[in-house]
Design a protein around this motif. Structure first.
Motif, PDB file in Angstrom:
ATOM      1  N   THR A 150       5.750  54.775 -34.425  1.00  0.00           N
ATOM      2  CA  THR A 150       6.148  55.677 -35.497  1.00  0.00           C
ATOM      3  C   THR A 150       6.705  56.997 -34.991  1.00  0.00           C
ATOM      4  OG1 THR A 150       3.866  56.466 -35.597  1.00  0.00           O
ATOM      5  CG2 THR A 150       4.495  54.746 -37.131  1.00  0.00           C
ATOM      6  N   ARG A 194      15.201  51.192 -42.428  1.00  0.00           N
ATOM      7  CA  ARG A 194      14.464  50.776 -41.231  1.00  0.00           C
ATOM      8  C   ARG A 194      13.370  51.792 -40.899  1.00  0.00           C
ATOM      9  NH1 ARG A 194      18.567  49.463 -38.555  1.00  0.00           N
ATOM     10  NH2 ARG A 194      18.959  51.442 -37.478  1.00  0.00           N
ATOM     11  N   GLU A 197      10.607  51.452 -43.561  1.00  0.00           N
ATOM     12  CA  GLU A 197       9.806  50.240 -43.346  1.00  0.00           C
ATOM     13  C   GLU A 197       8.789  50.446 -42.230  1.00  0.00           C
ATOM     14  OE1 GLU A 197      12.850  47.429 -42.603  1.00  0.00           O
ATOM     15  OE2 GLU A 197      13.292  47.060 -44.730  1.00  0.00           O
ATOM     16  N   LYS A 198       9.215  51.077 -41.136  1.00  0.00           N
ATOM     17  CA  LYS A 198       8.301  51.327 -40.026  1.00  0.00           C
ATOM     18  C   LYS A 198       7.182  52.267 -40.444  1.00  0.00           C
ATOM     19  CE  LYS A 198      11.532  50.569 -36.186  1.00  0.00           C
ATOM     20  NZ  LYS A 198      12.218  51.217 -35.024  1.00  0.00           N
ATOM     21  N   GLU A 201       4.783  50.304 -42.621  1.00  0.00           N
ATOM     22  CA  GLU A 201       4.042  49.352 -41.783  1.00  0.00           C
ATOM     23  C   GLU A 201       2.932  50.041 -40.998  1.00  0.00           C
ATOM     24  OE1 GLU A 201       6.969  47.574 -39.322  1.00  0.00           O
ATOM     25  OE2 GLU A 201       7.838  46.335 -40.925  1.00  0.00           O
ATOM     26  N   ASN A 202       3.123  51.318 -40.694  1.00  0.00           N
ATOM     27  CA  ASN A 202       2.138  52.057 -39.910  1.00  0.00           C
ATOM     28  C   ASN A 202       1.209  52.917 -40.761  1.00  0.00           C
ATOM     29  OD1 ASN A 202       2.673  51.741 -36.786  1.00  0.00           O
ATOM     30  ND2 ASN A 202       4.671  51.749 -37.772  1.00  0.00           N
ATOM     31  N   LEU A 240       9.204  48.811 -51.184  1.00  0.00           N
ATOM     32  CA  LEU A 240       8.373  48.772 -49.982  1.00  0.00           C
ATOM     33  C   LEU A 240       6.883  48.887 -50.287  1.00  0.00           C
ATOM     34  CD1 LEU A 240      10.520  51.020 -47.589  1.00  0.00           C
ATOM     35  CD2 LEU A 240      10.510  48.525 -47.820  1.00  0.00           C
TER      36      LEU A 240
END
Length: 453
Positions: A150, A194, A197-198, A201-202, A240
């Motif tokens: 991240t 992108r 999303e990261k 996800e974190n 998301l």
């Protein structure tokens, strides 16, 4: 007027994640980040690049081999605060690199602080890195210095600012941001998604979308597929699963197409719109891109589609030439608009701004009186709106739980640092920071709420 509360200073904020345990011999850099969230994103990018090169990130002056001060230069008071921060860093550390908006005026900085090692302008990442390399050469260990997926974050783990563009095409007379940061340049949608999303996800639960003009996102692309790319970007971000909050949205007609996404729950029902004033003559002297005569109609249309929408805005009182009648029009407009969240600034001259040359500057005592009257009305509106929430149930995100078990939370109507909070003072056992929970509101104040699980 302070521009930078401690919670927006990552060197002062207890929730900022900016330090690692340095290895032996690792060069370390400190960071003082001033100004708006857009500058905070710039600071994160600089630190991420430095971390990737093997530098450690120090949370204080004494542990750093050099300090970067990311400055704000929008108002004279912000410039003074930036100079104070540079002086403090020089006193405490001695090796200081200056960047950010005030860096566009290097002589102004070096005139006050000739000992600084280097001065670079806003979003000049490569020049900042060059200055760091010259002051503190990198010494990476490829087996130890691994960059987290991240990057480096200066905000708590559960929310993050997502900058979608840089610069601005407007020519407001009181503003020099286009001179400092250039014209609108939008990031590619794929790159924004992108990154988002990261983040999700974190563990990021809330994405705060920022730019100088969010609703103009993508309109600088000559061969774009759609007229207003912000609409598809908002829709994609909303898929998301995180809260998506829109900041700095100019009230263009196509904003009406964003509001159904809020009614459907894809995007938070929250719009941060810089109206700045309500009288047409004042707006004309400001060279603002929107007319107040139409904004009330737009507000009504947004509320028709999404009755729960929260509207936030900022205003300037005491702008050159503002008469008592013009100010009264602003008060009457605020009465009719019934905005949920309001900020107000007294006009200040800014070096390089065209408004400096306007006639009939308003005396300081009149500015203060108008600010007091404006905030009194805004406070009454806020108090009444919050009182109407007592007895309702709503989702909140937990920002902090203190040693006494009191949880500081935010509703969907509250952005971090600039809006109010909801507090839970009992039954917080088992809750954790970043969690989204449902609460019943049982008390309201002027700007804050209290609730129970």
């Amino acid at each position: 007027m302070s521009q930078n509360p401690p919670s927006l200073r990552p060197d002062l904020a207890p929730t900022a994640r900016i330090s690692d345990t340095p290895r032996a011999g690792q060069p370390t850099i400190g960071m003082v980040s001033l100004g708006c969230p857009k500058a905070l994103v710039d600071s994160e990018r600089i630190l991420t690049r430095l971390r990737a090169e093997g530098y450690g990130i120090s949370p204080d002056y004494s542990g750093a081999d050099a300090v970067i001060v990311n400055t704000c230069g929008f108002l004279d008071s912000a410039k003074a605060e930036s100079l104070d921060a540079i002086g403090e860093a020089l006193t405490e550390n001695g090796r200081v690199i200056v960047t950010g908006c005030l860096g566009a005026e290097p002589e102004y900085i070096t005139g006050a602080h000739p000992r600084v090692l280097a001065v670079t302008g806003p979003h000049q990442y490569e020049q900042v890195l060059d200055a760091v390399h010259a002051a503190v050469p990198p010494a990476p260990d490829p087996f130890i210095d691994l960059l987290p997926a991240t990057g480096v974050s200066l905000t708590p783990r559960h929310y993050s600012y997502l900058k979608i563009s840089e610069g601005c095409n407007h020519k407001c007379k009181f503003c020099i941001i286009p001179d400092m940061r250039g014209l609108l340049t939008s990031r590619p949608a794929k790159a924004v998604l992108r990154e988002a999303e990261k983040l999700v996800e974190n563990g990021v639960r809330e994405l705060l979308v920022i730019s100088q003009d969010t609703s103009a996102y993508g309109t600088d692309w000559k061969d774009r597929d759609e007229k207003f790319p912000i609409l598809s970007l908002a829709r994609d971000l909303g898929s998301l699963g995180a809260w998506v909050r829109m900041h700095y949205v100019y009230p263009y007609p196509h904003v009406r197409d964003l509001v159904p996404l809020m009614a459907d729950g894809l995007v938070l029902p929250y719009l941060d719109i810089p109206f700045q004033h309500a009288h047409p003559d004042t707006l004309k002297r400001m060279a603002r891109p929107a007319a107040a005569a139409r904004t009330l109609d737009e507000i009504a249309a947004w509320r028709d589609v999404c009755p729960d929408i929260t509207l936030r805005s900022t205003f300037i009182v005491g702008y050159p030439g503002e008469t008592e009648d013009e100010f009264q029009t602003l008060l009457d407009w605020l009465d009719e608009a019934q905005l949920d969240r309001v900020g107000c600034f007294q006009y200040e001259n800014v070096d390089g701004a065209r408004s400096n040359a306007l006639p009939d500057h308003v005396p300081d005592e009149v500015k203060q009186d108008r600010w007091d009257r404006f905030m009194q009305k805004a406070q009454a509106i806020s108090e009444a709106k919050l009182a109407a929430k007592v007895g309702t149930r709503m989702d909140v995100i937990i920002d902090d739980i203190d040693a006494d078990g009191i949880a500081t939370c935010r509703t969907k109507s509250d952005a971090p640092e600039i809006d109010g909070n909801l507090f839970i003072d009992e039954g917080t056992e088992g809750l954790s920071v970043g969690e989204i929970v449902s609460v019943e509101v049982d008390e309201a104040g002027e700007y804050d709420l209290w609730g129970r699980i």
